[in-house]
Design a protein around this motif. Structure first.
Motif, PDB file in Angstrom:
ATOM      1  N   ALA A 173      -0.124  21.233 -36.779  1.00 28.77           N
ATOM      2  CA  ALA A 173      -0.140  19.851 -36.298  1.00 28.77           C
ATOM      3  C   ALA A 173      -0.966  19.732 -35.023  1.00 28.77           C
ATOM      4  N   HIS A 174      -0.849  20.704 -34.132  1.00 27.02           N
ATOM      5  CA  HIS A 174      -1.658  20.709 -32.910  1.00 27.02           C
ATOM      6  C   HIS A 174      -3.144  20.686 -33.232  1.00 27.02           C
ATOM      7  N   LEU A 175      -3.560  21.485 -34.209  1.00 25.51           N
ATOM      8  CA  LEU A 175      -4.977  21.546 -34.556  1.00 25.51           C
ATOM      9  C   LEU A 175      -5.467  20.240 -35.172  1.00 25.51           C
ATOM     10  N   VAL A 176      -4.632  19.604 -35.980  1.00 26.88           N
ATOM     11  CA  VAL A 176      -5.002  18.304 -36.549  1.00 26.88           C
ATOM     12  C   VAL A 176      -5.157  17.270 -35.441  1.00 26.88           C
ATOM     13  N   ILE A 177      -4.218  17.229 -34.515  1.00 25.23           N
ATOM     14  CA  ILE A 177      -4.300  16.289 -33.396  1.00 25.23           C
ATOM     15  C   ILE A 177      -5.555  16.518 -32.585  1.00 25.23           C
ATOM     16  N   ARG A 178      -5.858  17.770 -32.328  1.00 20.56           N
ATOM     17  CA  ARG A 178      -7.026  18.115 -31.498  1.00 20.56           C
ATOM     18  C   ARG A 178      -8.320  17.555 -32.075  1.00 20.56           C
ATOM     19  N   GLU A 179      -8.420  17.534 -33.402  1.00 21.69           N
ATOM     20  CA  GLU A 179      -9.669  17.105 -34.033  1.00 21.69           C
ATOM     21  C   GLU A 179      -9.653  15.661 -34.531  1.00 21.69           C
ATOM     22  N   ARG A 180      -8.468  15.087 -34.711  1.00 21.35           N
ATOM     23  CA  ARG A 180      -8.391  13.783 -35.372  1.00 21.35           C
ATOM     24  C   ARG A 180      -7.652  12.703 -34.593  1.00 21.35           C
ATOM     25  N   ASP A 197     -19.210  22.908 -33.351  1.00 17.56           N
ATOM     26  CA  ASP A 197     -18.025  23.594 -33.865  1.00 17.56           C
ATOM     27  C   ASP A 197     -17.984  25.027 -33.366  1.00 17.56           C
ATOM     28  N   GLU A 198     -19.098  25.721 -33.446  1.00 17.88           N
ATOM     29  CA  GLU A 198     -19.145  27.125 -33.019  1.00 17.88           C
ATOM     30  C   GLU A 198     -18.855  27.256 -31.527  1.00 17.88           C
ATOM     31  N   LEU A 199     -19.396  26.352 -30.754  1.00 16.32           N
ATOM     32  CA  LEU A 199     -19.210  26.419 -29.309  1.00 16.32           C
ATOM     33  C   LEU A 199     -17.794  26.028 -28.904  1.00 16.32           C
ATOM     34  N   ALA A 200     -17.270  24.968 -29.515  1.00 14.14           N
ATOM     35  CA  ALA A 200     -15.980  24.421 -29.080  1.00 14.14           C
ATOM     36  C   ALA A 200     -14.776  25.069 -29.753  1.00 14.14           C
ATOM     37  N   ASN A 201     -14.974  25.656 -30.928  1.00 12.95           N
ATOM     38  CA  ASN A 201     -13.816  26.055 -31.729  1.00 12.95           C
ATOM     39  C   ASN A 201     -13.675  27.542 -31.982  1.00 12.95           C
ATOM     40  N   LEU A 202     -14.673  28.346 -31.642  1.00  9.41           N
ATOM     41  CA  LEU A 202     -14.558  29.766 -31.962  1.00  9.41           C
ATOM     42  C   LEU A 202     -13.329  30.384 -31.308  1.00  9.41           C
ATOM     43  N   VAL A 203     -13.210  30.255 -29.989  1.00 10.66           N
ATOM     44  CA  VAL A 203     -12.071  30.863 -29.300  1.00 10.66           C
ATOM     45  C   VAL A 203     -10.775  30.175 -29.714  1.00 10.66           C
ATOM     46  N   GLU A 204     -10.796  28.847 -29.861  1.00 11.07           N
ATOM     47  CA  GLU A 204      -9.596  28.112 -30.268  1.00 11.07           C
ATOM     48  C   GLU A 204      -9.020  28.671 -31.566  1.00 11.07           C
ATOM     49  N   PHE A 205      -9.864  28.832 -32.576  1.00 12.85           N
ATOM     50  CA  PHE A 205      -9.348  29.270 -33.865  1.00 12.85           C
ATOM     51  C   PHE A 205      -9.114  30.777 -33.906  1.00 12.85           C
ATOM     52  N   PHE A 206      -9.898  31.540 -33.183  1.00 14.45           N
ATOM     53  CA  PHE A 206      -9.626  32.977 -33.115  1.00 14.45           C
ATOM     54  C   PHE A 206      -8.267  33.224 -32.472  1.00 14.45           C
ATOM     55  N   VAL A 207      -8.015  32.600 -31.321  1.00 14.38           N
ATOM     56  CA  VAL A 207      -6.751  32.828 -30.613  1.00 14.38           C
ATOM     57  C   VAL A 207      -5.573  32.330 -31.436  1.00 14.38           C
ATOM     58  N   HIS A 208      -5.689  31.140 -32.020  1.00 12.55           N
ATOM     59  CA  HIS A 208      -4.568  30.625 -32.802  1.00 12.55           C
ATOM     60  C   HIS A 208      -4.357  31.419 -34.095  1.00 12.55           C
ATOM     61  N   HIS A 209      -5.430  31.956 -34.658  1.00 13.36           N
ATOM     62  CA  HIS A 209      -5.251  32.851 -35.807  1.00 13.36           C
ATOM     63  C   HIS A 209      -4.420  34.056 -35.391  1.00 13.36           C
ATOM     64  N   GLU A 210      -4.742  34.632 -34.245  1.00 18.83           N
ATOM     65  CA  GLU A 210      -3.968  35.775 -33.767  1.00 18.83           C
ATOM     66  C   GLU A 210      -2.561  35.363 -33.332  1.00 18.83           C
ATOM     67  N   ASP A 211      -2.393  34.122 -32.874  1.00 13.71           N
ATOM     68  CA  ASP A 211      -1.045  33.631 -32.563  1.00 13.71           C
ATOM     69  C   ASP A 211      -0.146  33.706 -33.786  1.00 13.71           C
ATOM     70  N   VAL A 212      -0.698  33.418 -34.937  1.00 15.08           N
ATOM     71  CA  VAL A 212       0.067  33.498 -36.175  1.00 15.08           C
ATOM     72  C   VAL A 212       0.213  34.949 -36.620  1.00 15.08           C
ATOM     73  N   ARG A 213      -0.879  35.672 -36.647  1.00 17.44           N
ATOM     74  CA  ARG A 213      -0.846  37.053 -37.146  1.00 17.44           C
ATOM     75  C   ARG A 213       0.085  37.930 -36.312  1.00 17.44           C
ATOM     76  N   ARG A 214      -0.073  37.876 -34.985  1.00 18.81           N
ATOM     77  CA  ARG A 214       0.627  38.835 -34.123  1.00 18.81           C
ATOM     78  C   ARG A 214       2.075  38.453 -33.844  1.00 18.81           C
ATOM     79  N   ALA A 215       2.489  37.306 -34.309  1.00 16.73           N
ATOM     80  CA  ALA A 215       3.908  36.949 -34.228  1.00 16.73           C
ATOM     81  C   ALA A 215       4.700  37.523 -35.397  1.00 16.73           C
ATOM     82  N   GLN A 216       4.010  38.084 -36.392  1.00 20.20           N
ATOM     83  CA  GLN A 216       4.689  38.652 -37.550  1.00 20.20           C
ATOM     84  C   GLN A 216       5.010  40.123 -37.285  1.00 20.20           C
TER      85      GLN A 216
END
Length: 213
Positions: free
Chosen positions: A37-44, A96-115
């Protein structure tokens, strides 16, 4: 142009689909549905993004994000997967590459590393290089609340003096660019970095509130 931000977005969405709506993340208080939901809000929802910086609107932002998070989960993840709408500059590949690379990399790891069974990924050298470049652009901001000096050593990518010492001496952080990015954005507990320096200085850095917030 290789779109690393897009790749991280799609991999994150695959994991969100696989895990379902109620798995933990590294973002305090957020389940997988809340992060989506955070990611949807951020973009929309620019009205809610702006509201996030206005204290008296915090309640409205939280309510709206909660409502989005508890809607149709599959549709929510699909909205993240589709990316920013055409009116948003982040829909353009270079932005997209400039604004979102770190955003999506970090949030991907937020999901992965919480498991419980997570393992670090072997990332392509080109992605590590992009993360190193992004880190150097933002390091003075993400480390601004540290009372120590900061020198970053990105394995295979060089070194960068991110901050002069303040009340303490300098701490040297060593790791891959990906792990240094995670540390700089406050994911200290899971970031696999080496810390060099005086013990009191390292302790002061570990207590510092890092990130863009």
């Amino acid at each position: 142009m290789t779109r690393h931000a897009q790749s991280e977005r799609l991999r994150l969405c695959d994991d969100l689909d696989r895990l379902g709506p109620d798995e933990p993340t590294l973002c305090e208080g957020w389940r997988t549905r809340d992060l989506a939901a955070h990611l949807v809000i951020r973009e929309r929802r620019p009205d809610l993004v702006v509201g996030g910086f206005v204290p008296f609107l915090a309640g409205r932002v939280a309510r709206e994000q909660g409502a989005i998070a508890h809607g149709d989960y599959a549709a929510l993840v699909d909205t993240v997967r589709r990316g920013a709408p055409a009116w948003n500059p982040m829909s353009r590949p270079k932005v997209d590459e400039l604004a979102n690379l770190v955003e999506f990399f970090v949030h991907h790891e937020d999901v992965r590393r919480a498991q419980p069974d997570w393992q670090p990924r072997e990332l392509p050298a080109a992605l590590q290089g992009k993360l190193w470049a992004s880190l150097k652009r933002t390091a003075r901001l993400t480390f601004r609340k540290s009372a120590t000096g900061i020198v970053l050593i990105g394995e295979g990518h060089g070194r960068y003096a991110a901050k002069l010492p303040d009340h303490h001496g300098t701490v040297v952080l060593r790791g891959t660019p990906a792990e240094l990015v995670l540390y700089a954005y406050g994911r200290k507990a899971v970031a696999r970095v080496g810390l060099g320096g005086d013990a009191d200085d390292i302790a002061a850095l570990q207590e510092a509130d890092l990130g863009l917030g």
